[in-house]
Structures are given as structure tokens and as C-alpha cells.
Design a protein around this motif. Sequence first.
Motif, PDB file in Angstrom:
ATOM      1  N   UNK A  15      28.187  61.838  87.279  1.00  0.00           N
ATOM      2  CA  UNK A  15      26.772  61.855  86.916  1.00  0.00           C
ATOM      3  C   UNK A  15      25.858  62.114  88.115  1.00  0.00           C
ATOM      4  N   UNK A  16      26.401  62.673  89.145  1.00  0.00           N
ATOM      5  CA  UNK A  16      25.564  62.939  90.315  1.00  0.00           C
ATOM      6  C   UNK A  16      26.360  62.630  91.553  1.00  0.00           C
ATOM      7  N   UNK A  17      25.701  62.737  92.693  1.00  0.00           N
ATOM      8  CA  UNK A  17      26.456  62.601  93.944  1.00  0.00           C
ATOM      9  C   UNK A  17      26.545  61.154  94.424  1.00  0.00           C
ATOM     10  N   UNK A  18      25.756  60.248  93.835  1.00  0.00           N
ATOM     11  CA  UNK A  18      25.743  58.874  94.352  1.00  0.00           C
ATOM     12  C   UNK A  18      26.858  58.033  93.756  1.00  0.00           C
ATOM     13  N   UNK A  19      26.900  57.948  92.461  1.00  0.00           N
ATOM     14  CA  UNK A  19      27.901  57.159  91.736  1.00  0.00           C
ATOM     15  C   UNK A  19      27.703  57.436  90.257  1.00  0.00           C
ATOM     16  N   UNK A  20      28.655  56.945  89.439  1.00  0.00           N
ATOM     17  CA  UNK A  20      28.515  57.055  87.992  1.00  0.00           C
ATOM     18  C   UNK A  20      29.290  58.229  87.430  1.00  0.00           C
ATOM     19  N   UNK A 157      24.920  52.606  94.922  1.00  0.00           N
ATOM     20  CA  UNK A 157      26.289  52.587  95.453  1.00  0.00           C
ATOM     21  C   UNK A 157      26.294  51.852  96.791  1.00  0.00           C
ATOM     22  N   UNK A 158      26.786  50.625  96.778  1.00  0.00           N
ATOM     23  CA  UNK A 158      26.717  49.788  97.973  1.00  0.00           C
ATOM     24  C   UNK A 158      27.841  50.077  98.969  1.00  0.00           C
ATOM     25  N   UNK A 159      28.884  50.778  98.544  1.00  0.00           N
ATOM     26  CA  UNK A 159      29.862  51.286  99.525  1.00  0.00           C
ATOM     27  C   UNK A 159      29.161  52.316 100.407  1.00  0.00           C
ATOM     28  N   UNK A 160      28.511  53.252  99.715  1.00  0.00           N
ATOM     29  CA  UNK A 160      27.837  54.333 100.430  1.00  0.00           C
ATOM     30  C   UNK A 160      26.720  53.777 101.314  1.00  0.00           C
ATOM     31  N   UNK A 161      26.024  52.772 100.787  1.00  0.00           N
ATOM     32  CA  UNK A 161      24.956  52.146 101.578  1.00  0.00           C
ATOM     33  C   UNK A 161      25.539  51.582 102.866  1.00  0.00           C
ATOM     34  N   UNK A 246      17.312  50.879 102.873  1.00  0.00           N
ATOM     35  CA  UNK A 246      18.402  51.850 103.023  1.00  0.00           C
ATOM     36  C   UNK A 246      19.211  51.967 101.729  1.00  0.00           C
ATOM     37  N   UNK A 247      19.564  50.808 101.149  1.00  0.00           N
ATOM     38  CA  UNK A 247      20.434  50.799  99.964  1.00  0.00           C
ATOM     39  C   UNK A 247      19.741  51.370  98.729  1.00  0.00           C
ATOM     40  N   UNK A 248      18.406  51.458  98.778  1.00  0.00           N
ATOM     41  CA  UNK A 248      17.670  51.962  97.612  1.00  0.00           C
ATOM     42  C   UNK A 248      17.170  53.388  97.820  1.00  0.00           C
TER      43      UNK A 248
END
Length: 298
Positions: A15-20, A157-161, A246-248
Amino acid sequence: MTVLGTETGLRVTPLGSALGAEISGIDLSQPLSPERVEEILGAWRAYLVLVFRGQSLSTEEQRRFAANFGTLYERRRGGTSFAKDKYGLYDGDPAIREDPNLMLVSNVRVDGKPIGAVADGDMWFHIDSGYSERPYRYTILHAIKLPSTGGDTLFANMYKAYETLPEDLKAKIAGRKALHIHEYKRTAKVDLTKDFTNSPHYFHPVVATHPETGRKTLFVDRLMTARIEGLEAQESADVLARLFDHAERPEMIYAHKWRPGDVVMWDNRCVTHGRTDFPHHEERILRRCTIEGDPILP
Ligand code: OGA
Ligand code: MN
């Protein structure tokens, strides 16, 4: 004839590059084979948030589906009172009117009282039950009724964050714990100058390790993470503000626009979520199950 769950594979569409990811080719009202559950878990570990469109689950079917992923959390206060038949939420069975495994997320009021939790408006990013010793592993929401606009759920996505944090911030939080406090608010932080000992609270590692993927993830949220242990008050506040901002950032986020029938489920150990505002005079009803979790590992 094609029998779902045997011949066909699941279709997994990111659903996109971030997550989902959206999963199609499956009817969640039917019992699932262990292989199918493993496939879903594999997609869940990879995409963190899974979206199933066009489902229609009774309370019993939602409970059965959720139970594939662990022990259903049982609400101590006897669950949501599923106020009125007109919402068809207890399938005519009075025994599950006070269902401890299900909760409504809803702004609908009967006799002036909300029939569910987190009723109105926008909500800051948070981890469900992040203030407890064993935060929920998973949350599973099923959309029943939605406003004409807004009320999107945002997932980070808190891994990515964590992975994309500047090195100085990583060094500041390494090995530290943070205090998470629940104060029953949606868009305000707890006031640390007041006594919060009667509010549910717990210290968790700021950088956690996901028990299944082994990946490091940031375990803090704007709504309930109040203080980093071992830092002066001002420095703690500054570091937390930088972590939340950062995470948002947009590149961490998938924004879910709900349709009736959606089932959306997320992994609370590596995802935070928030909600956008919606017209308060319009009804919004989602039905929620959560799965019991474990202590958060450093
Ligand atoms: C929840 C929650 C978000 C929403 O159920 O835990 O945060 O969009 N819901 O209602
Ligand atoms: Mn929530």
C-alpha cells in the motif's frame, strides 16, 4: 470451482513505500487452515499493517479469525455494552451483549453515553495499551459504519523510524527506558507535575527488539510516552519531541481511508497509529479485538 484456502494463493498488494499491504482472495468469515494463517503471519511480519476489503464478519466470526493469532484479550470490566439492536452488533444473541473480547470504537451515543471507546475526533499517535506491562501484540478492527469524510487511521512504521534516526539521537536513547502513562486523553500529554500513580503506567525500552523478526524498532508514542529515564526533564522532552516528529514524517506513514467491511490489523510492537478528525454528528462504528502481548524486549 475454486476453493479459497486451497488452490489459490493470497494476493498481497503493498500500500505504499512506508508499510501496509492489502490482502485479497480470502473470506475471513470462514475458518482458516494453519497454512493460510502462516501465510497471513508472513505478510504481517513483512508489511506490519494488513488490510482486507469487503469482509462481513459477525462478532463470532471476528473472534474466531482473531483467535488464529493468539489469545484474545479479555476486558476486565465486562466489555462494551453493545447498546442497541439497531446496530446489529450482537447478532441477536444477548449472551454476547457484554462481550469481554470485543470492543466498539464509536462516537454513537445512546442515552447520552458512547456505546464504545475513543469516541470523537482526532487522536495522536499511540501504541495500544503501551502503558501496560504486556502491551497488545495485535489490534484487529472491522469497519461497520463510517462518516462521509475523515476518520482516517494513520499508521507509522517504527522500524523505519528507528533505522533512519540521526546517529546522535540513536546514541542518546541507546539502552534507555521510557515511561508510558495512560490518562484517557486523545490529544494531550500527561502532566508530569501531577501525581500519575493512579493512572496505568509502565517503563519500556525506548529501542525494542521485535521478538519474531529480531529487528530493532522505536517503542515510543506522542500520546502516552512521558519521560525518558535517566535524562534531565528538558533533555527528555527535547529528545522525545524529536523522536515523535521523526516517526511521524510522511515517509513513515500509511493513511488508511476506511470503507465499510474493511478489516485492518496491525502489529503494535512495531507500528504506532493515530486518527484524523471527522464530522462529529456523523456515526462511526468499528469493532475491535486485541491479542494479548508479551513484555517488550530491549
Ligand atoms: C484503536 C484506535 C483508531 C481509529 O481502536 O485502538 O486507535 O481510527 N482506533 O478509530
Ligand atoms: Mn488505538
